[in-house]
Design a protein around this motif. Sequence first.
Motif, mmCIF file in Angstrom:
data_model
loop_
_atom_site.group_PDB
_atom_site.id
_atom_site.type_symbol
_atom_site.label_atom_id
_atom_site.label_comp_id
_atom_site.label_asym_id
_atom_site.label_seq_id
_atom_site.Cartn_x
_atom_site.Cartn_y
_atom_site.Cartn_z
ATOM 1 N N ARG A 1 9.907 3.170 -9.220
ATOM 2 C CA ARG A 1 9.465 4.558 -9.386
ATOM 3 C C ARG A 1 9.921 5.113 -10.732
ATOM 4 O O ARG A 1 9.140 5.745 -11.467
ATOM 5 C CB ARG A 1 10.002 5.423 -8.236
ATOM 6 N N ASP B 1 3.496 7.277 -7.133
ATOM 7 C CA ASP B 1 3.619 7.000 -5.694
ATOM 8 C C ASP B 1 2.844 5.740 -5.317
ATOM 9 O O ASP B 1 3.313 4.914 -4.519
ATOM 10 C CB ASP B 1 3.103 8.182 -4.872
ATOM 11 N N ASP C 1 4.471 2.438 -3.727
ATOM 12 C CA ASP C 1 4.030 1.951 -2.415
ATOM 13 C C ASP C 1 3.553 0.506 -2.489
ATOM 14 O O ASP C 1 3.827 -0.301 -1.589
ATOM 15 C CB ASP C 1 2.901 2.834 -1.873
#
Length: 537
Positions: A469, A483, A487
């Motif tokens: 991230r 995101d 993921d």
Amino acid sequence: MTHWRALIVLGTAQFLMVLDTSVMNVSISQLVEDFDTEVTAIQAVITLYALVMAAFMIVGGRFGDILGRKRMFLLGLAVYATGSALTAVAPELWVLALGWSVIEGLGAAMVLPAMAALVAENYRERDRAVAYGVIGGLAGAGIAVGPLLGGWVTTYLTWRLVFAGEVVVVVAVLFCHRVIEEAPRAGRRPRLDGVGAALSAAGLGLGVLGVLQSGTWGWVQPRNPPFTVLGFAPTLFVVAAGVAVLAVLAHWERRRDAQGADPLVHLALLRRPVLRAGLLSLLSQNLILLGLFFTIPLYLQVVQGFDAFETGLRLLPVSVTMLVASTVGSRLGRVAGPRRLVRVALAALAGAVVWLLATIDPVIDDAQFAGAMALLGVGMGLLASQLGNVVQSGVAEEERSEAGGLQFTAQNLGSALGTALIGSLLIGALAHAFTTQVENDPRLSEEARRQTGIALEAGITFVPTEQVRSAAERAGLPAAEVDAVTDSYASAQLDGLKAAILAAGGITLVSFLVTPPLPSRSQPSGVGAPAEPRPTP
């Protein structure tokens, strides 16, 4: 109790060798942080330790014949303590590798073959089978104590204290050396085959190096290698070079044997079906165990975010059941026979792998995970209770050290290949799954895919998702795409872990193929196989 004092001293050495690796495995995340490095670097250090032992174990066994087994045992412990002391104060990663992987590895290569031979020399008949069962139990105890002790010390103090404590234990063992008996050697002492030793170390080293680097270099298509061969990744060429060197070693050993010179290892030993099956079973046992014990702590620490002590607690079921099964297994082996018990053990391992695959989720189910770990320990413990005695029962008294060298070579080659191969498959599956996820995620723009592709070409490693991230944010991606990348990486992590565990399951199933030559009934432990006639100078 006096009768078993030698076993306590000898078994303590076995306990320490196993303790080391299990402590390292639960301390991976802390080692990465302390030395400001990556998981693959710690993987290399762990693999190098097993590789050094595998490469020099046969040499260590031969030196036991030359210098005396007891003398070699004590000298090896002194070398091992030196490495432990250096590891305890290591300021840099290369010092850790020197102290732990190289010096401790060499010490272990001196100690373990001598230990196996001394157990056989100090105990006869049924006592010998019990002694090898206890040795297997102490190996289980090392695995039992390692994750918990190492996890607690790493989390609340420092992992360095474990290695400092090993120095103290080794000194205590050295003071108790008089309880170990060794019969005076009759006949001439053999000479070391220096060429054979060099070929053995080079061949094993090249083979494991290729497997270890496959995750970085790629198997066929080059990923990030230092060089290519005809446009292909160098991995298979390095492995092939190792196989070629071992083929030269085999030719050299047969030639020396025919000339009446002392070879590094008498290859005729490997033609004995029981001994060969025992060695292959030992190799696969450690390949599976060390592969899983490299993979599972990554799942617990990197994916679940547990610290080293919490990781040790969750590994406690495998440790406890391995200790119990290895202790009980020596008695069961006399009733059921080694072949049947080894097959039951492999079936338990296969069941544990299936159970583990069902538990690898973003949120851990502690009860299911504990059950899978307990079943894994049962399988490993039953294997540990049988294979040492199978190997030593397949040779004559004068072949004990040589068989011990082969025994621990097989074990540590399995350990090196387990950490290297399973770790490589994990990284390779992670890279493939992450690439696929990124390409198929509609939330990502072409620019985001391009930047992710550039990052993948530079190499991928197993890190917490928060690091991914942060890297995506530094690249200037919008919040929604940050995101999406995070993921995708989290999903790829689970896919990589499952691929590595599935590979361990495949190795377990293949291991059934080597069990037919194992004895169907417990062999007399006091009498080894007759020695084959050898040329005399």
